[in-house]
Every structure is written in structure tokens, then in C-alpha cells.
Write an enzyme that holds these catalytic residues in place. Sequence first.
Site, mmCIF file in Angstrom:
data_model
loop_
_atom_site.group_PDB
_atom_site.id
_atom_site.type_symbol
_atom_site.label_atom_id
_atom_site.label_comp_id
_atom_site.label_asym_id
_atom_site.label_seq_id
_atom_site.Cartn_x
_atom_site.Cartn_y
_atom_site.Cartn_z
ATOM 1 N N CYS A 87 -40.174 33.280 -27.936
ATOM 2 C CA CYS A 87 -38.878 33.789 -27.475
ATOM 3 C C CYS A 87 -38.663 35.172 -28.073
ATOM 4 O O CYS A 87 -38.737 35.338 -29.298
ATOM 5 C CB CYS A 87 -37.763 32.837 -27.895
ATOM 6 S SG CYS A 87 -36.113 33.448 -27.457
ATOM 7 N N TYR A 102 -9.202 30.816 -37.077
ATOM 8 C CA TYR A 102 -10.520 30.289 -36.687
ATOM 9 C C TYR A 102 -11.575 30.912 -37.609
ATOM 10 O O TYR A 102 -12.588 31.449 -37.159
ATOM 11 C CB TYR A 102 -10.834 30.607 -35.219
ATOM 12 C CG TYR A 102 -9.704 30.296 -34.253
ATOM 13 C CD1 TYR A 102 -9.565 29.019 -33.700
ATOM 14 C CD2 TYR A 102 -8.773 31.258 -33.911
ATOM 15 C CE1 TYR A 102 -8.525 28.730 -32.825
ATOM 16 C CE2 TYR A 102 -7.724 30.978 -33.041
ATOM 17 C CZ TYR A 102 -7.608 29.714 -32.498
ATOM 18 O OH TYR A 102 -6.569 29.425 -31.631
ATOM 19 N N CYS A 104 -15.973 36.056 -28.089
ATOM 20 C CA CYS A 104 -17.409 35.872 -27.824
ATOM 21 C C CYS A 104 -17.716 36.051 -26.351
ATOM 22 O O CYS A 104 -18.866 36.097 -25.937
ATOM 23 C CB CYS A 104 -17.888 34.514 -28.322
ATOM 24 S SG CYS A 104 -17.055 33.123 -27.557
#
Length: 414
Positions: A165, A317, A413
Site C-alpha cells: 500500500c 471531542y 475530517c
Amino acid sequence: MANSLYKNQELLLTIKRIGINGEGIGYYKRMAIFVDGALPGEDVVVSITETHDQYSKAKLIRIKGKPSIHRVEPKCKYFGKCGGCNLQHVNYDYQLEMKKQIVVESFEKYYHKELNSKLFKDTIGMENPWHYRNKAKLPVRYDGHQLVTGLYEENSNRLVYVEDCLIEKREIRHAVKMICEFLTKHQVIAYNPKDKEGVLRHIIVRHSTFSDKIQVTLVLFKEDQRTLNIAKDLIKIDGIASVYYSVNDDLDSLENFGKKTLHLTGDVVIEEKIGNLKFNLLPTSFFQLNLEQTEKMYNQVKNIGRFKGYEKVIDGYCGVGTIGLWVSDKVVEVRGIDNNLEAIKNANDNAQNNKIENAKFFNGNLLPHFHNFEKHGWTPDVLIVDPPRTGLDIKLINYLQEHPVSKLLYISCN
């Protein structure tokens, strides 16, 4: 407007813009059609694959005329198969432009006044956008000869075996290869989703650049003592310093880890650094996957925050406390909140290990802590949030409408 298109219908489209997942978007009678692999400016022949009330999806059959000047040959042989990447057919500079445009279009969709284009800065990229990912969660199969890992084809349960990868760090790929060879040699049985037999479901590997150590977690379908005995010996593989296991028998779960993740052998945590800050990481700790870009992003938080030194900051968060600790030297106090108890313990340990005394971290949801802080006369000047993909909780949004902070820094994100 009713959708007049039908499955397998072929159309000629001009691609006008890019969608949030990198797909090209063209229009047929004002109906948006999403086409994977198509780029703005291209005339493409497509075949309809899905129809919905407001949009359709189609697959690219061929490009008619000249391809986009931004189109390149993908470097990875698995591109278009494994579902891991979706922009490798685009040169990197244009990828950065596309990402900026996606942000602009998101604001255009929800903000119905005139936008100031100067507010949208250019995307900050990498010098070398390969081999950066410091953690991999990989499903395991037995291919008839050995254990193999891979990634799921997009929108399917079909696993594409991946031997190499270009996104993963080389240390991770090497470790996965050694782990699979070791577990194959000792006849560890991979879980088979068709007959629901077997033990090993996933291999999760994290590498620390700072300590050059690897943390491995085996996710099992059921607790199997023989497999655990074999797993302990993974510590003998060069570079592996920490071995855990987790049992997850929920086949519908999108999360790899089960309810408990237990230490088997080696280091309890591995240590990583962002700038001068050290972080002790458990396998379940949320930590940014791209260390080089993380430091750039956190520096942007400091730059945009323009802290004066008197601010009281909530890090929402917060995970293991990375952002809150990063800005702690510029403000009077940081309070981090996260509903993951392990992460909060981790965050407070990280504050202590870095000798940071003006940062504390609290377990639970954000809103109850907001109320509690307010009750005790503590109100934040700045709220920094890095929420999951679902975004901010609607109750928190409503609260902030009534109790606005001076400054809100939102990291997304997506």
C-alpha cells in the site's frame, strides 16, 4: 422532480464540478449525476447505475475527446479496486485545488449570502504525499495458502487482497507481512464470514515515528486460548513492542475493536511526538493518521486562534488531548471533554507527562459539562472541536446559539 433516468441507460455528460468524495458531477435535465473517476471539463460517456429522486449515480465508460490536463496514471495497482483511495487519477496540485473547492461549495450550499473568497485559503499539502499513514486496520482472510490482508471494495463486502500500500508507512506494511507469515506458520485460523467459522478477523497495526515501535492488536471473533498463546510470540518480530487483543463477535459492527481491548505482552503504550509534546498511545486511542499534516494543522489552530494568553478554552471531542495540549502554552486554561473514558485517562496522563498544569480532561458528553462549568462560574472564551463525521450534536448547537463563545475553531475530517 421525478427521475426519468433508468439503470444501464447511457448518456453523454459534461462534468462540471467535483463531489465531496472526489466523484465528477454532471447534469442531465438539471438532475445531478455522480460519476466516479470523471474530472471537471471532461465530456464522458456514462452508464447509469443508481437512480434516486434528487440525483443518480453512473459509471464511467469512456472519455470523449481530450482528457483533463490534470488526469494522471495512478501509481497504485489497486486503485479503483480496493476502495482505499479515490483521487490517484488526479495530479496532486489539482487535488489540493479540488479540496479547497469542496469547502467553498459546502459554504455556498448552506450560506445564502455573498461569500468573501479571500476567506478561503489554499490547501496546505505535503511535499511527499505517500507512505504517511501511521495506522492500518485490515481484515484477514485465508487465500488457500496463507493468511492475507486487504481492503474492502467500495460499497461491498468483497475483500481485495493488498500486498503493498502506497499510503501506509513502510514499517506497517513490513510488519503486516511478518505477522501474516508468523500466524500462517502457526496455523492461526482466519474468520470466514460465509460459514461464520474461524477466529482472527482483523489485524490492527500502529507505528510510532518517534520511538520507531509497532503496536499490534488482533481482533478475534471469539476468545481462543491457543490463538492468544501464539499471539504473545508476535513480540519476537523485529520492531513489534506491544501486543493486544480484542474480541468482537458483532458482525454488523463498523468498529473493529470489541467492548474490551486487553494487553497481552510488551509495552502497555507506545510513545509518539507531535512537535515537542509526547503522547502515550493505547491501541484504542484516537490519533491523527498523518503526523506531518497534523503538526501543520495544529499550528493553523494556533495561528487562527490568535490567542492573547487570557483565554479559557474547551477542547471538545478531545481524544487523548492533542489539540488542547498543543495550545495550552498560549492560553490560561484548557478543559478537554470526550465520552471515551480510556482516552480521557490517556489525556490526563499526557498532560502530566508533558508537565502541563493548565489542562484538565473530563469524561462524558460536551453539553452536561458545559452546564456544570457554567454553574460553577467558568465560561469558555474559545471552543475548539474536532467531532466525528456526524458533526456537532444538535443540542450542543442549540446551546451555543443561546450561549455563544467568542471564538469557535472547527476541525472537520470531511
